[in-house]
Design a protein around this motif. Structure first.
Motif, PDB file in Angstrom:
ATOM      1  N   THR A   2       5.109   4.671  -4.851  1.00  0.00           N
ATOM      2  CA  THR A   2       5.043   6.122  -4.990  1.00  0.00           C
ATOM      3  C   THR A   2       6.439   6.692  -4.758  1.00  0.00           C
ATOM      4  O   THR A   2       7.326   6.015  -4.239  1.00  0.00           O
ATOM      5  N   SER A  31       2.124  -1.434  -4.579  1.00  0.00           N
ATOM      6  CA  SER A  31       1.867   0.006  -4.714  1.00  0.00           C
ATOM      7  C   SER A  31       3.208   0.724  -4.582  1.00  0.00           C
ATOM      8  O   SER A  31       3.962   0.466  -3.648  1.00  0.00           O
ATOM      9  N   GLY A  50      -5.984   4.770   0.335  1.00  0.00           N
ATOM     10  CA  GLY A  50      -5.943   3.583  -0.504  1.00  0.00           C
ATOM     11  C   GLY A  50      -7.311   3.084  -0.913  1.00  0.00           C
ATOM     12  O   GLY A  50      -7.413   2.110  -1.672  1.00  0.00           O
ATOM     13  N   ILE A  58      -1.974   8.640  -3.194  1.00  0.00           N
ATOM     14  CA  ILE A  58      -2.618   7.596  -2.391  1.00  0.00           C
ATOM     15  C   ILE A  58      -2.835   8.177  -1.004  1.00  0.00           C
ATOM     16  O   ILE A  58      -1.873   8.539  -0.320  1.00  0.00           O
ATOM     17  N   ARG A  91       2.335   9.780  -1.457  1.00  0.00           N
ATOM     18  CA  ARG A  91       1.575   9.037  -0.450  1.00  0.00           C
ATOM     19  C   ARG A  91       1.371   9.898   0.780  1.00  0.00           C
ATOM     20  O   ARG A  91       2.297  10.523   1.288  1.00  0.00           O
ATOM     21  N   CYS A 102       0.804  -1.228   0.000  1.00  0.00           N
ATOM     22  CA  CYS A 102       0.000   0.000   0.000  1.00  0.00           C
ATOM     23  C   CYS A 102       0.834   1.275   0.000  1.00  0.00           C
ATOM     24  O   CYS A 102       0.276   2.374   0.004  1.00  0.00           O
ATOM     25  N   LEU A 139      -7.964   3.311  -4.845  1.00  0.00           N
ATOM     26  CA  LEU A 139      -7.222   2.274  -5.547  1.00  0.00           C
ATOM     27  C   LEU A 139      -7.841   0.902  -5.320  1.00  0.00           C
ATOM     28  O   LEU A 139      -7.932   0.091  -6.244  1.00  0.00           O
ATOM     29  N   GLN A 191      -4.478  -5.033  -4.920  1.00  0.00           N
ATOM     30  CA  GLN A 191      -3.345  -4.809  -5.806  1.00  0.00           C
ATOM     31  C   GLN A 191      -2.124  -5.590  -5.328  1.00  0.00           C
ATOM     32  O   GLN A 191      -1.929  -5.802  -4.130  1.00  0.00           O
ATOM     33  N   CYS A 204      -9.218  -1.220  -8.312  1.00  0.00           N
ATOM     34  CA  CYS A 204      -8.496  -2.473  -8.539  1.00  0.00           C
ATOM     35  C   CYS A 204      -9.452  -3.666  -8.552  1.00  0.00           C
ATOM     36  O   CYS A 204      -9.338  -4.558  -9.406  1.00  0.00           O
ATOM     37  N   SER A 239      -0.884  -3.519 -10.477  1.00  0.00           N
ATOM     38  CA  SER A 239       0.173  -2.813  -9.762  1.00  0.00           C
ATOM     39  C   SER A 239      -0.187  -1.334  -9.750  1.00  0.00           C
ATOM     40  O   SER A 239      -0.569  -0.786 -10.796  1.00  0.00           O
ATOM     41  N   ALA A 240      -0.097  -0.701  -8.605  1.00  0.00           N
ATOM     42  CA  ALA A 240      -0.502   0.698  -8.476  1.00  0.00           C
ATOM     43  C   ALA A 240       0.731   1.614  -8.480  1.00  0.00           C
ATOM     44  O   ALA A 240       1.759   1.304  -7.876  1.00  0.00           O
ATOM     45  N   TYR A 241       0.573   2.771  -9.137  1.00  0.00           N
ATOM     46  CA  TYR A 241       1.621   3.778  -9.189  1.00  0.00           C
ATOM     47  C   TYR A 241       1.008   5.146  -8.904  1.00  0.00           C
ATOM     48  O   TYR A 241      -0.076   5.468  -9.425  1.00  0.00           O
TER      49      TYR A 241
END
Length: 233
Positions: A77, A75, A206, A203, A231, A50, A209, A72, A213, A225-227
């Protein structure tokens, strides 16, 4: 999108020779000078699931993700949502400062390069059409396009749609955000069998997302996959 692209290029051209933060004209890379790059609040060690900052370098996941893993697979960032990154993102989202957004996205493309874990497709977290019409663009889409260009990964702005408008979530807790976002996304089935890179600007809890997701996975995506740029700690 063509008009938006032209607007972006004109905005970048005007800011190309000066730092978007201090207005210096020396040692500029991706729109920001070397001293200001050093002042950006790098996230450092964070939860792989996360992106929540973790104090112990030996830990791979935060307690919440250990107890209940998010949908996900990862994650990532670049920065804390703090000065001056927070100010650049706010200028990008609310003041049409596309150069500020492009600057952060280009720096993020360097720092978040997925390498061998490359997604098949990048998808931006969408805005409801009324909100996008009011703002004039989706900031997450512009970030995704910059990442996609740098990483040579296609970007699909039709794979995920925000079908239900939602109230502002800035003052809501995570549980309230999840309830607010319930059933608000619809997904195109052509994501079936693909590894999706889901892109957003920040983010916070979360929740966004997670809901987006789950919509992608329900449509058949094999992995998400999160970008994001930043954060919230």
């Amino acid at each position: 999108m063509r008009l938006l692209g032209q607007l972006l290029e004109r905005s970048i051209d005007r800011h190309l020779a000066v730092c978007v933060l201090c207005r210096s004209g020396t040692d500029i890379e991706s729109g920001v000078c070397a001293p200001c790059r050093g002042d950006l609040p790098a996230l450092g060690h964070a939860c792989a699931s996360c992106a929540l900052p973790l104090p112990n370098p030996a830990d791979r996941h935060c307690p919440r993700c250990l107890q209940k893993p998010p949908p996900q697979s990862s994650s990532r960032t670049c920065w804390y949502y703090a000065y001056p990154v927070a100010q650049l993102i706010q200028r990008f989202k609310y003041q049409r400062d596309l150069a500020a957004g492009r600057t952060l996205a280009e720096l993020a493309a360097q720092r978040l390069d997925p390498g061998s874990e490359r997604p098949d497709l990048l998808v931006a977290v969408p805005l409801h059409w009324r909100k996008q019409l009011s703002r004039g663009y989706n900031q997450a889409q512009l970030i995704a396009e910059t990442l996609g260009h740098s990483w040579r990964i296609p970007v699909d702005n039709r794979a995920l749609r925000k079908v239900t408008p939602t109230d502002s979530q800035q003052e809501l807790r995570r549980s309230e955000r999840l309830k607010n976002l319930s059933d608000s996304f619809a997904c195109n089935p052509h994501v079936n069998g693909l590894h999706i890179g889901l892109v957003d600007d920040v983010i916070t809890t979360g929740a966004t997302l997670e809901v987006a997701c789950r919509a992608l996975l329900a449509a058949g995506a094999i992995r998400v996959s999160a970008y994001a740029l930043a954060r919230t700690p």
